[in-house]
Design an enzyme around this catalytic site. Structure first.
Site, short mmCIF file in Angstrom:
data_model
loop_
_atom_site.label_atom_id
_atom_site.label_comp_id
_atom_site.label_asym_id
_atom_site.label_seq_id
_atom_site.Cartn_x
_atom_site.Cartn_y
_atom_site.Cartn_z
N ARG A 130 -40.37 -79.14 53.40
CA ARG A 130 -39.28 -78.20 53.03
C ARG A 130 -37.89 -78.75 53.37
O ARG A 130 -36.95 -77.99 53.62
CB ARG A 130 -39.48 -76.83 53.67
N LYS A 152 -26.06 -84.15 44.87
CA LYS A 152 -26.91 -83.88 43.70
C LYS A 152 -28.07 -84.87 43.72
O LYS A 152 -27.85 -86.08 43.82
CB LYS A 152 -26.13 -84.08 42.40
N GLU A 194 -17.27 -95.17 36.11
CA GLU A 194 -17.15 -93.96 36.95
C GLU A 194 -15.89 -94.02 37.81
O GLU A 194 -15.33 -92.99 38.16
CB GLU A 194 -18.39 -93.79 37.84
N LYS A 236 -13.74 -87.64 44.70
CA LYS A 236 -15.01 -86.92 44.58
C LYS A 236 -15.19 -85.96 45.75
O LYS A 236 -15.63 -84.82 45.58
CB LYS A 236 -16.19 -87.89 44.48
N GLU A 246 -20.99 -76.68 41.68
CA GLU A 246 -20.50 -76.78 40.31
C GLU A 246 -20.39 -75.43 39.59
O GLU A 246 -20.92 -75.23 38.51
CB GLU A 246 -21.41 -77.73 39.51
N ARG A 250 -16.03 -78.78 39.70
CA ARG A 250 -16.89 -79.96 39.84
C ARG A 250 -17.36 -80.45 38.47
O ARG A 250 -17.66 -81.63 38.30
CB ARG A 250 -18.09 -79.65 40.75
N ASN A 254 -18.04 -84.49 35.06
CA ASN A 254 -18.91 -84.82 33.93
C ASN A 254 -18.13 -85.28 32.70
O ASN A 254 -18.70 -85.32 31.61
CB ASN A 254 -19.77 -83.61 33.56
N HIS A 257 -19.85 -87.25 30.07
CA HIS A 257 -21.28 -87.25 30.36
C HIS A 257 -22.12 -86.48 29.35
O HIS A 257 -23.30 -86.79 29.19
CB HIS A 257 -21.53 -86.70 31.77
N HIS A 261 -24.93 -88.57 28.07
CA HIS A 261 -26.35 -88.22 28.26
C HIS A 261 -27.08 -88.21 26.92
O HIS A 261 -28.24 -88.61 26.84
CB HIS A 261 -26.49 -86.87 28.95
N HIS A 275 -26.21 -96.17 32.48
CA HIS A 275 -25.53 -94.87 32.62
C HIS A 275 -24.01 -95.02 32.50
O HIS A 275 -23.37 -94.31 31.73
CB HIS A 275 -25.92 -94.25 33.96
N1 LIG Z 1 -26.42 -87.70 41.87
C1 LIG Z 1 -25.30 -87.89 41.24
O1 LIG Z 1 -24.29 -87.20 41.50
C2 LIG Z 1 -25.21 -88.97 40.22
C3 LIG Z 1 -23.96 -89.37 39.72
C4 LIG Z 1 -23.90 -90.43 38.83
C5 LIG Z 1 -25.07 -91.10 38.45
N2 LIG Z 1 -26.26 -90.68 38.95
C6 LIG Z 1 -27.51 -91.37 38.58
O2 LIG Z 1 -27.43 -92.71 39.05
C7 LIG Z 1 -28.31 -93.51 38.27
C8 LIG Z 1 -27.67 -94.84 37.96
O3 LIG Z 1 -27.42 -95.49 39.16
P1 LIG Z 1 -27.03 -97.04 39.19
O4 LIG Z 1 -26.07 -97.32 38.11
O5 LIG Z 1 -26.67 -97.32 40.59
O6 LIG Z 1 -28.36 -97.78 38.73
P2 LIG Z 1 -29.71 -98.22 39.51
O7 LIG Z 1 -29.94 -97.39 40.68
O8 LIG Z 1 -30.76 -98.27 38.45
O9 LIG Z 1 -29.38 -99.70 39.97
C9 LIG Z 1 -29.09 -100.65 38.99
C10 LIG Z 1 -29.84 -101.96 39.21
O10 LIG Z 1 -29.17 -102.70 40.18
C11 LIG Z 1 -30.09 -103.20 41.15
N3 LIG Z 1 -29.34 -103.26 42.40
C12 LIG Z 1 -28.91 -102.22 43.14
N4 LIG Z 1 -28.14 -102.65 44.14
C13 LIG Z 1 -28.09 -103.99 44.04
C14 LIG Z 1 -27.44 -105.01 44.77
N5 LIG Z 1 -26.60 -104.71 45.77
N6 LIG Z 1 -27.63 -106.29 44.41
C15 LIG Z 1 -28.43 -106.60 43.34
N7 LIG Z 1 -29.05 -105.69 42.60
C16 LIG Z 1 -28.88 -104.40 42.94
C17 LIG Z 1 -31.24 -102.26 41.14
O11 LIG Z 1 -32.42 -102.90 41.53
C18 LIG Z 1 -31.28 -101.83 39.67
O12 LIG Z 1 -32.06 -102.73 38.94
C19 LIG Z 1 -28.67 -92.70 37.05
O13 LIG Z 1 -29.99 -92.25 37.18
C20 LIG Z 1 -27.72 -91.52 37.10
O14 LIG Z 1 -28.26 -90.35 36.52
C21 LIG Z 1 -26.35 -89.65 39.82
ZN LIG Z 2 -22.21 -90.45 35.98
#
Ligand SMILES: NC(=O)c1ccc[n+]([C@@H]2O[C@H](COP(=O)([O-])OP(=O)(O)OC[C@H]3O[C@@H](n4cnc5c(N)ncnc54)[C@H](O)[C@@H]3O)[C@@H](O)[C@H]2O)c1
Ligand SMILES: [Zn+2]
Length: 380
Positions: A130, A152, A194, A236, A246, A250, A254, A257, A261, A275
């Site tokens: 939980r 999030k 971003e 942020k 949100e 907030r 987006n 987005h 998306h 993304h």
């Molecule tokens: N929670 C939120 O508020 C929020 C906001 C924006 C995006 N997101 C989510 O984030 C995700 C995208 O995240 P991302 O762009 O970080 O992609 P990711 O987490 O897929 O990482 C991208 C790639 O980089 C590699 N990698 C990570 N760090 C590394 C490093 N230091 N050196 C070498 N390789 C490295 C990983 O292995 C992966 O293959 C999406 O799923 C999106 O929906 C969430």
């Molecule tokens: Zn985003």
């Protein structure tokens, strides 16, 4: 520019959320401090470090060493890399692994990686027993400036991205800028989408700075990078503190987005469009639609496109998405969580740095514009 990290080489940005407040620490060599920081926050607790294979290889040993030196018992749990890990199957496997590692209510999860690991490990931490505490140790630019801050967490479903999730705030965010040196350049650019978003939402001078410093940012110049991450996290943190769940502003985060998306969904969420790339294309569309609706001066939309191009970001809707037509695109946009009672909610702009939420966007006009400029025979 003065050194944004200050004399200690650290910048600490508070996220003010009453009983759930926490700090985002930005700086270099932070992963080697994760052990004492974890032990300080959670005395006598065990840590479960979650990472994908790439990040585990680069940074797993450093994090485990730091935890061991601080006397923290820790295990490393690997999850698959890529958006596909944010699935019910991926969540089940991770919860099973955390329970097999005997994670107790008072222990902590460390999400070491990009947004995928942060979203997945954060959700698993919010669910097992939980809810257990977690720390974000973001290693992509996108995760440092966006996904690690704000609580999030989510997985994707057949119906779309991030549709099953929780608000679960981390206890600490450690954004170690050194980790970005191993990040592939395409991932750096995706993160810059971003970064630039904060300028487009509410800080026109920051947008201008980002485009001026495009080269320095793309080549990971330390001073440019720390300024960009600091400004982004501060923006942020302010928005999250004002509107944690949100209900209002907030949603501005987006920007781009809803379009983005739809692009991700229609490209099969297979990693062909990152993304941040989808968000960049989506921000261009948001400004174009704003111009088409007579809300925004056309030169601002041109400057947005020029700036995004300068940073090396894509602008065109990918051909496989275009081929599916405007109706499929609008249907994908309609899946967006922001929509209420069947009305289309969009983030549009009155100019650079002047984004706003429109709850009842004129779907016909948006569709007509997209048909003409994107899905017609002569797309932009
Ligand atoms: N929670 C939120 O508020 C929020 C906001 C924006 C995006 N997101 C989510 O984030 C995700 C995208 O995240 P991302 O762009 O970080 O992609 P990711 O987490 O897929 O990482 C991208 C790639 O980089 C590699 N990698 C990570 N760090 C590394 C490093 N230091 N050196 C070498 N390789 C490295 C990983 O292995 C992966 O293959 C999406 O799923 C999106 O929906 C969430
Ligand atoms: Zn985003």
């Amino acid at each position: 520019m003065t050194d944004p990290l200050g004399p200690q080489g650290r910048r600490v940005i508070p996220v003010a959320l009453a009983g759930r407040s926490y700090e985002v620490v930005i700086g270099r060599a932070l992963l080697s401090e994760i052990g004492p920081r974890f032990a300080g926050l959670k005395p006598a607790a065990k840590a479960a470090v979650v990472a994908d294979p790439t990040v585990a290889r680069h940074y797993g040993p450093m994090v485990l060493d730091s935890l061991a030196v601080a006397g923290v018992k820790a295990s490393l749990i690997e999850v698959p890399s890529g958006e596909g890990a944010k699935s019910f199957d991926g969540l089940e496997a991770l919860c099973d692994a955390l329970l097999a590692a005997k994670v107790e209510r008072r222990d902590g999860v460390i999400a070491l990686g990009g947004g995928v690991v942060g979203d997945l490990a954060g959700l698993a931490a919010g669910l097992i027993k939980r809810g257990v505490d977690f720390i974000q140790a973001p290693t992509t630019l996108l995760a440092q400036v966006d996904s690690s801050v704000g609580g999030k967490t989510a997985i994707d479903t057949r119906a779309g991205k991030n549709l099953v999730g929780l608000f679960h705030q981390p206890r600490l965010v450690l954004a170690d800028l050194d980790t970005l040196t191993t990040l592939p350049p395409r991932e750096v650019r995706a993160g810059l989408a971003e970064v630039v978003k904060y300028g487009l939402i509410g800080d026109a001078p920051f947008f201008a700075w980002c485009t001026r410093e495009a080269r320095a940012l793309n080549t990971l110049s330390p001073s440019a990078l720390s300024h960009a991450v600091g400004v982004s996290v501060a923006a942020k943190a302010a928005i999250v503190a004002a509107d944690e769940t949100e209900m209002g502003q907030r949603a501005l985060l987006n920007l781009g987005h809803t379009f983005g998306h739809a692009i991700e969904l229609l490209s099969g969420m297979d990693g062909s469009v990152l993304h941040g790339e989808a968000v960049a294309i989506g921000m261009g569309l948001a400004f174009d639609v704003s111009v088409a609706l007579d809300l925004c001066p056309a030169p601002d939309a041109h400057a947005v496109r020029a700036g995004l191009a300068q940073l090396g970001l894509p602008l065109a809707v990918p051909e496989p998405v275009r081929r599916q037509g405007v109706d499929a695109f609008l249907a994908a946009m309609a899946q967006d969580k922001k929509n209420e009672a069947g009305r289309l909610t969009l983030i549009l702009a009155r100019g650079i740095g002047q984004a706003f939420v429109i709850k009842d966007a004129p779907v016909d006009k948006v569709a007509a514009h997209l048909q003409l400029s994107v899905f017609g025979t002569h797309p932009l």
